[in-house]
Design a protein around this motif. Sequence first.
Motif, PDB file in Angstrom:
ATOM      1  N   THR A  33     -26.408   0.856   8.246  1.00 57.20           N
ATOM      2  CA  THR A  33     -27.784   0.331   8.211  1.00 57.20           C
ATOM      3  C   THR A  33     -27.890  -0.852   7.256  1.00 57.20           C
ATOM      4  N   TYR A  34     -28.087  -0.582   5.982  1.00 57.65           N
ATOM      5  CA  TYR A  34     -28.209  -1.630   4.968  1.00 57.65           C
ATOM      6  C   TYR A  34     -27.202  -1.362   3.854  1.00 57.65           C
ATOM      7  N   PRO A  35     -25.977  -1.791   4.054  1.00 54.42           N
ATOM      8  CA  PRO A  35     -24.923  -1.461   3.074  1.00 54.42           C
ATOM      9  C   PRO A  35     -25.143  -2.165   1.740  1.00 54.42           C
ATOM     10  N   PRO A  36     -25.147  -1.441   0.634  1.00 59.29           N
ATOM     11  CA  PRO A  36     -25.249  -2.076  -0.686  1.00 59.29           C
ATOM     12  C   PRO A  36     -23.923  -2.726  -1.058  1.00 59.29           C
ATOM     13  N   PRO A  37     -23.938  -3.699  -1.953  1.00 61.45           N
ATOM     14  CA  PRO A  37     -22.671  -4.365  -2.310  1.00 61.45           C
ATOM     15  C   PRO A  37     -21.741  -3.501  -3.148  1.00 61.45           C
ATOM     16  N   PHE A  38     -22.274  -2.489  -3.844  1.00 58.85           N
ATOM     17  CA  PHE A  38     -21.440  -1.716  -4.762  1.00 58.85           C
ATOM     18  C   PHE A  38     -21.902  -0.259  -4.740  1.00 58.85           C
ATOM     19  N   ILE A  39     -20.976   0.641  -4.404  1.00 53.84           N
ATOM     20  CA  ILE A  39     -21.242   2.080  -4.377  1.00 53.84           C
ATOM     21  C   ILE A  39     -20.226   2.753  -5.288  1.00 53.84           C
ATOM     22  N   TYR A  40     -20.727   3.651  -6.126  1.00 58.95           N
ATOM     23  CA  TYR A  40     -19.830   4.424  -6.995  1.00 58.95           C
ATOM     24  C   TYR A  40     -19.970   5.896  -6.637  1.00 58.95           C
ATOM     25  N   ILE A  41     -18.852   6.541  -6.292  1.00 59.51           N
ATOM     26  CA  ILE A  41     -18.829   7.948  -5.893  1.00 59.51           C
ATOM     27  C   ILE A  41     -18.091   8.728  -6.978  1.00 59.51           C
ATOM     28  N   VAL A 132      -8.043 -14.125  -9.012  1.00 59.77           N
ATOM     29  CA  VAL A 132      -9.272 -13.616  -8.431  1.00 59.77           C
ATOM     30  C   VAL A 132      -9.892 -14.656  -7.515  1.00 59.77           C
ATOM     31  N   ASP A 133      -9.802 -15.924  -7.896  1.00 64.02           N
ATOM     32  CA  ASP A 133     -10.358 -16.986  -7.063  1.00 64.02           C
ATOM     33  C   ASP A 133      -9.644 -17.044  -5.707  1.00 64.02           C
ATOM     34  N   GLY A 134      -8.312 -16.924  -5.718  1.00 61.11           N
ATOM     35  CA  GLY A 134      -7.587 -16.897  -4.456  1.00 61.11           C
ATOM     36  C   GLY A 134      -7.940 -15.673  -3.620  1.00 61.11           C
ATOM     37  N   PHE A 135      -8.149 -14.523  -4.265  1.00 61.51           N
ATOM     38  CA  PHE A 135      -8.541 -13.312  -3.544  1.00 61.51           C
ATOM     39  C   PHE A 135      -9.904 -13.479  -2.882  1.00 61.51           C
ATOM     40  N   VAL A 136     -10.828 -14.138  -3.581  1.00 64.67           N
ATOM     41  CA  VAL A 136     -12.156 -14.372  -3.013  1.00 64.67           C
ATOM     42  C   VAL A 136     -12.059 -15.274  -1.788  1.00 64.67           C
ATOM     43  N   HIS A 137     -11.241 -16.332  -1.881  1.00 67.83           N
ATOM     44  CA  HIS A 137     -11.050 -17.200  -0.711  1.00 67.83           C
ATOM     45  C   HIS A 137     -10.351 -16.450   0.422  1.00 67.83           C
ATOM     46  N   HIS A 143     -12.928 -12.626   6.754  1.00 65.41           N
ATOM     47  CA  HIS A 143     -14.208 -12.473   7.438  1.00 65.41           C
ATOM     48  C   HIS A 143     -14.351 -13.490   8.568  1.00 65.41           C
ATOM     49  N   ALA A 144     -13.972 -14.740   8.299  1.00 65.35           N
ATOM     50  CA  ALA A 144     -14.051 -15.764   9.349  1.00 65.35           C
ATOM     51  C   ALA A 144     -13.127 -15.439  10.511  1.00 65.35           C
ATOM     52  N   LEU A 192     -19.549 -12.910  -5.396  1.00 63.72           N
ATOM     53  CA  LEU A 192     -18.568 -13.970  -5.603  1.00 63.72           C
ATOM     54  C   LEU A 192     -18.073 -14.555  -4.289  1.00 63.72           C
ATOM     55  N   SER A 193     -17.851 -13.724  -3.302  1.00 64.19           N
ATOM     56  CA  SER A 193     -17.263 -14.193  -2.046  1.00 64.19           C
ATOM     57  C   SER A 193     -18.291 -14.683  -1.040  1.00 64.19           C
ATOM     58  N   GLN A 194     -19.541 -14.274  -1.202  1.00 67.72           N
ATOM     59  CA  GLN A 194     -20.607 -14.656  -0.271  1.00 67.72           C
ATOM     60  C   GLN A 194     -20.306 -14.212   1.158  1.00 67.72           C
ATOM     61  N   VAL A 195     -19.691 -13.021   1.273  1.00 69.28           N
ATOM     62  CA  VAL A 195     -19.444 -12.406   2.574  1.00 69.28           C
ATOM     63  C   VAL A 195     -19.979 -10.982   2.519  1.00 69.28           C
ATOM     64  N   PRO A 196     -20.365 -10.409   3.661  1.00 65.28           N
ATOM     65  CA  PRO A 196     -20.866  -9.023   3.654  1.00 65.28           C
ATOM     66  C   PRO A 196     -19.733  -8.029   3.411  1.00 65.28           C
ATOM     67  N   ILE A 197     -19.576  -7.618   2.175  1.00 63.01           N
ATOM     68  CA  ILE A 197     -18.541  -6.656   1.809  1.00 63.01           C
ATOM     69  C   ILE A 197     -19.141  -5.635   0.858  1.00 63.01           C
ATOM     70  N   THR A 198     -18.764  -4.400   1.040  1.00 63.51           N
ATOM     71  CA  THR A 198     -19.196  -3.301   0.187  1.00 63.51           C
ATOM     72  C   THR A 198     -17.978  -2.727  -0.517  1.00 63.51           C
ATOM     73  N   VAL A 199     -18.042  -2.655  -1.836  1.00 62.55           N
ATOM     74  CA  VAL A 199     -16.967  -2.079  -2.634  1.00 62.55           C
ATOM     75  C   VAL A 199     -17.365  -0.659  -3.017  1.00 62.55           C
ATOM     76  N   ILE A 200     -16.506   0.295  -2.678  1.00 61.34           N
ATOM     77  CA  ILE A 200     -16.742   1.704  -2.994  1.00 61.34           C
ATOM     78  C   ILE A 200     -15.664   2.146  -3.973  1.00 61.34           C
TER      79      ILE A 200
END
Length: 559
Positions: A33-41, A132-137, A143-144, A192-200
């Motif tokens: 539905t509406y995935p948050p950018p950061f989830i901690y379990i 980290v910059d290379g990982f973001v790119h 995604h593209a 940082l990446s400006q892409v729809p990604i959720t980190v869990i």
Amino acid sequence: MASETVDDLITKISEENPASSFLISQVASLITTYPPPFIYINDPTNPRTSSLALRSLLEGCSKLSTSESSHVRFAHVNAVACFTARVFYDTALNALADFQPSWEEGSENWNRAYTSGGASGGGGGMRWNDSVDGFVHGLRAVHADAVNMGRNNGKGMKGDVDVQMVLVVERAERLKETLSDLLVPLTRLAELSQVPITVILLSEVRWQDMKPPLGASPTPYHIDVAAPSKEAVLSQLILAFRRASSSASADDNPYNPALLPLYSHFASVLYSICAPFTNDPHELAYISAARWPGFVQPVIDDHRLNVQEQRESGVDIEPALAPPSEDMRMRLTRLFTPSLTTALETLYPRLKDATSWARDNAPLPNLLDLPAAAPTSPRKPSAKSGAETIVVVPDVLPRMSKFILIAAFLASTNPAKTDLRMFGRGLDERRRKKKGGGVRRTGKNTVSKVPQRLLGPAPFPLDRLNAILGVLLEENDVDTRPPAPHFTIPGEYTDMEITRVHIHGAIMELTRSRLLHRTTPADRLDGPPMFKCGVSYEVALALARDLAVPLNDLMCDPA
């Protein structure tokens, strides 16, 4: 899978993982539905179970193609295995791109420059693991590439393809130790990446104990996973049995579907024993796999005997395998309950694998024919009747174990206040005052006292057992000892003997064989351990005769 909805997926995964149904429903609702950018379990009890449930859920979401939700790409990373930043970057990007490095192609990682031409990966493109910059790119490139692949497959006819990426980090508490510089960028990866990604981040540690200082990380969507209930754990164990029984229809297979009622009872007993230490369904299933074949083997042997009798009598129709009677079920439970504790102590810390443990602890043949009170003892016919009584053959036990059992019987039968009178020695060591048997009356209204051996064994501490054992060894084992001229003080050899490690090992072995019963928990530290004798007077008398120990003279109320 095209017609499957999100609700169908949640129901299916929850049925496969009953212990994690709450976590599955929450994460599935967020991701679709509406995935948050950061989830901690936070799962302090069974993080591995939650990790496997998350992987199953995301695999189902990645195959789900409906208009209700975005197309999901996910990566499941273990922070223990990814011990450097480069390993972490490459593992995450390869999984998000659904790319597997191969030895034939030089084991190169995914890169967009090569895949944009239509190939599946590898080649001389960009490297995304330098920083980290290379990982973001690299995330932007993944995604593209996923959007372009969706368009080429005809999924973006009405506009751009909506791709949602999910990065799951298992054992996230290790990031603070090995990759502390990566913790803050991971929590802000969508920003940082400006892409729809959720980190869990999945961890058994609370977020308050590992969050970066000075508010460097945003507040996550927090999910606390409670310990699974008994019903959920038993449902998962029964589900594992059903999966094993789907391809096991032979009567001699321990996972025959006809044995499901017996397995339900076995799983309940297993849970009641192991729950104080672990309620992880996978750990319980591992212990069950080692003990269940031996538990059900007497039932299978009894069925084989019935089939053989039917064939010998000329009946063509063989009886089908059926659950045992209530009496047999209770006998099996009573016989195998001690071995479940032994299996937990050995298999839970992985001191031995399940196959080796099951082989070393295989049940005796014709186990149900043995006496219920001492299943490991041999049988001997009674002279008074045709019934079988519990009489231990002298050659079955080691000599020291026989002395220990006699000492345990005396400690459970005699009151502690009579030890000095019965075992104390003065100038005349061989003479002791005997108390006559029977019931004594000193007056008209005196209440007769029932002897302790008729009331059942009384508990005694370990140090009292060692003291009585020392007296028995000093008076009845001196002639069999090897010469030891360096022991000059009377009783010095016996004091050394009863403190040896093999004495305590023999006591533990007798406890596992149910010839001794431990009445205090194994993890109790205050006070000495308490035991009770597990053999009858006839057994103790047979052992005493073999060792030439005057048992009746040492009993406060002789038979």
